[in-house]
Enzyme design. Structure first.
Site, PDB file in Angstrom:
ATOM      1  N   GLY A  20     -13.131 -24.314 -22.876  1.00  0.00           N
ATOM      2  CA  GLY A  20     -13.691 -24.206 -24.224  1.00  0.00           C
ATOM      3  C   GLY A  20     -12.707 -23.528 -25.159  1.00  0.00           C
ATOM      4  CB  THR A  76     -10.108 -27.998 -27.460  1.00  0.00           C
ATOM      5  OG1 THR A  76     -10.616 -29.323 -27.568  1.00  0.00           O
ATOM      6  CG2 THR A  76     -11.232 -27.066 -27.041  1.00  0.00           C
ATOM      7  CB  VAL A  77      -6.578 -24.553 -26.385  1.00  0.00           C
ATOM      8  CG1 VAL A  77      -6.189 -23.123 -26.071  1.00  0.00           C
ATOM      9  CG2 VAL A  77      -7.328 -25.160 -25.205  1.00  0.00           C
ATOM     10  CE  LYS A 126      -5.438 -27.298 -17.155  1.00  0.00           C
ATOM     11  NZ  LYS A 126      -6.607 -26.868 -17.849  1.00  0.00           N
ATOM     12  CE  LYS A 178      -7.897 -25.059 -14.610  1.00  0.00           C
ATOM     13  NZ  LYS A 178      -9.238 -25.541 -14.917  1.00  0.00           N
ATOM     14  CD  GLU A 221      -4.818 -14.225 -17.590  1.00  0.00           C
ATOM     15  OE1 GLU A 221      -4.122 -13.253 -17.291  1.00  0.00           O
ATOM     16  OE2 GLU A 221      -5.552 -14.804 -16.763  1.00  0.00           O
ATOM     17  CD  GLU A 274      -7.271 -30.522 -18.552  1.00  0.00           C
ATOM     18  OE1 GLU A 274      -6.118 -30.659 -18.961  1.00  0.00           O
ATOM     19  OE2 GLU A 274      -7.916 -29.483 -18.735  1.00  0.00           O
ATOM     20  CG  ASP A 276      -7.885 -28.826 -14.453  1.00  0.00           C
ATOM     21  OD1 ASP A 276      -6.914 -28.669 -15.209  1.00  0.00           O
ATOM     22  OD2 ASP A 276      -8.804 -27.992 -14.351  1.00  0.00           O
TER      23      ASP A 276
END
Ligand code: NAP
Ligand code: HSE
Length: 429
Positions: free
Chosen positions: A304, A14-15, A107, A207, A131, A192, A203
């Protein structure tokens, strides 16, 4: 124009594909901003035969061996978008000790092993930027590290998980079931690899550990954090909460109390007039209260492909143009000292209780007597009527009460013969 910066990309899901699409779509713009090109030389995946959401960047080749990224002398930056712990740790630590910069969205990795990795980055004099690891496309890391550096942070409160917020929003506004909403969030690429991380608050806890480090310069060990997810949130409580003027949200919060840190992840009722209550779908928000700047609210898509890819690319671009030493944690101490942790029993807040009771004489009196004995004062109450012999839901909203008193009172009440199920309890922001 300077030489292109050459990166090794670990992960093309996805990323990774989101990042690749932005690199292609905004190529001219990136060149204008940083005065050089970004070239992806190698892309690490598990399954080279899989169909991908985006073509590989021009000239990039696939590999299934992470050492190919670390050992390639042309690659000066590794971008880790695989997720998981063990392989990601091997890759990131080897990349740093080989003198490469690292950008990661992971993370989980930084919450569990960040102290070691930041020390390695410090020794190597390399950037370890992240980030995208917290709240997707929302620039909270940079804000805490740089923009709010002059402040002592009094409190940080956030909706930190897009999947959980998406599920609660769908349950709340469309009456969708928990399972259907989770399936939709997974299809949209928000969840995830193991979605229990999203729904069980893990999750958000990862963070919160990262944000706590940035806000307070202290390491709050993950295993010490009180974490509760949304798996057991019922539509009945979402509806009761709405009647009282609240929305149910999964909250991560840390605040400084008497020099120590009080932190946790928990579903909470949020007054509908608060901005946090209006954050819907895959959106996230972080409210930071600084002693000089006052409250600041950051809001945007927390998950997303493109929002997260945008945050990853911003880190890559920052490293590509940076002339000075990297600023990884925002503090010169490395590793960061461990936080002085305050027990949840000492925290004070308003509470929502839903008692499932037999509708009989004296129930309300018995419950309120126990609460009074523990110093818990009632602000509002509501009982939903039922047919004869049915259980009824008795909802009570309290004034501020101490965690330990709430725990003790509910233990006594739940042992009473007219209570038919464990009492549902949520904090109120
Ligand atoms: P994903 O869609 O599952 O993609 C993971 C990619 O990594 C896949 O291409 C996979 O290869 C590859 N991979 C995983 N383990 C590997 C291994 N051991 N060796 C080689 N390749 C491996 O995950 P994602 O959603 O993009 O998330 C990536 C990271 O970003 C995670 O740390 C996640 O927490 C974080 N993140 C995600 C989002 C989001 O909205 N999705 C937002 C912020 C942060 P195959 O494709 O061949 O299986
Ligand atoms: N699974 C995560 C979420 C991705 O839903 O928030 C963004 O970190």
């Amino acid at each position: 124009m300077s030489e292109p910066i050459v990166i090794g990309l670990a992960g093309y899901g996805t990323v990774g594909t989101g990042l690749s699409r932005i690199l292609t779509d905004n190529e001219e713009w990136i060149r204008r901003r940083i005065g050089r090109d970004i070239r992806v030389k190698k892309v690490l995946v598990r399954d080279p035969e899989k169909t991908r959401q985006a073509p590989l960047p021009p000239g990039a080749e696939l590999t299934t061996k992470w050492s190919d990224l670390v050992e390639d002398p042309d690659i000066s930056m590794v971008v880790e978008l695989m997720g998981g712990l063990d392989t990601a740790f091997e890759l990131v630590s080897r990349a740093l000790s080989s003198g490469k910069h690292v950008v990661t969205a992971n993370k989980h990795l930084l919450a569990e092993r960040g102290q070691e990795l930041f020390s390695l980055a410090e020794e190597a004099g390399r950037a370890l930027y992240y980030e995208a690891s917290c709240v997707g496309g929302v620039p909270v890391i940079q804000t805490l590290k740089e923009s709010l550096a002059a402040n002592r942070i009094l409190k940080l409160t956030g909706i930190l998980n897009g999947t959980a917020n998406f599920i609660l929003s769908r349950m709340s506004t469309e009456g969708m079931s928990f399972d259907d909403a989770l399936a939709e969030a997974t299809d949209l690429g928000y969840a995830e690899a193991d979605p229990s991380f999203d729904v069980d608050g893990i999750d958000a806890a990862h963070k919160l550990v990262l944000l706590t480090r940035l806000a307070y310069g202290r390491h709050y060990p993950l295993e010490k954090l009180a974490v509760q997810g949304i798996r057991h949130v019922e539509v009945a409580d979402i509806e009761f909460a709405r009647e009282f003027g609240y929305r149910v949200k999964l909250i991560g919060q840390v605040r400084e109390v008497d020099g120590g840190l009080e932190a946790g992840v928990f579903p909470a009722l949020v007054k509908y007039t608060y901005l946090l209550a209006r954050v819907g779908g895959n959106y996230n928000a972080v409210r930071v209260e600084g002693n000089a700047c006052g409250p600041i609210m950051l809001h945007g898509q927390g998950a997303g492909d493109l929002p997260t890819g945008s945050a990853v690319l911003a880190d890559i671009m920052a490293i590509a143009k940076e002339g000075s030493a990297p600023n990884n944690t925002g503090y010169p101490e490395c590793p960061l000292p461990v936080a002085d942790i305050l027990p949840p029993d000492e925290s004070r807040s308003q509470w929502y209780f839903r008692f499932k009771v037999r509708d009989q004489v004296g129930v309300m009196a018995a419950i309120t007597r126990v609460m009074a004995e523990r110093g818990i004062s009632i602000a509002q109450a509501n009982q939903k009527g039922a047919e004869a012999d049915e259980d009824v839901s008795l909802v009570i909203i309290t004034h501020q009460a101490r965690g330990a008193d709430v725990r003790a009172a509910l233990a006594d009440i739940d042992a009473m013969e007219f209570i038919n199920a464990p009492t549902v309890r949520y904090r109120i922001l």
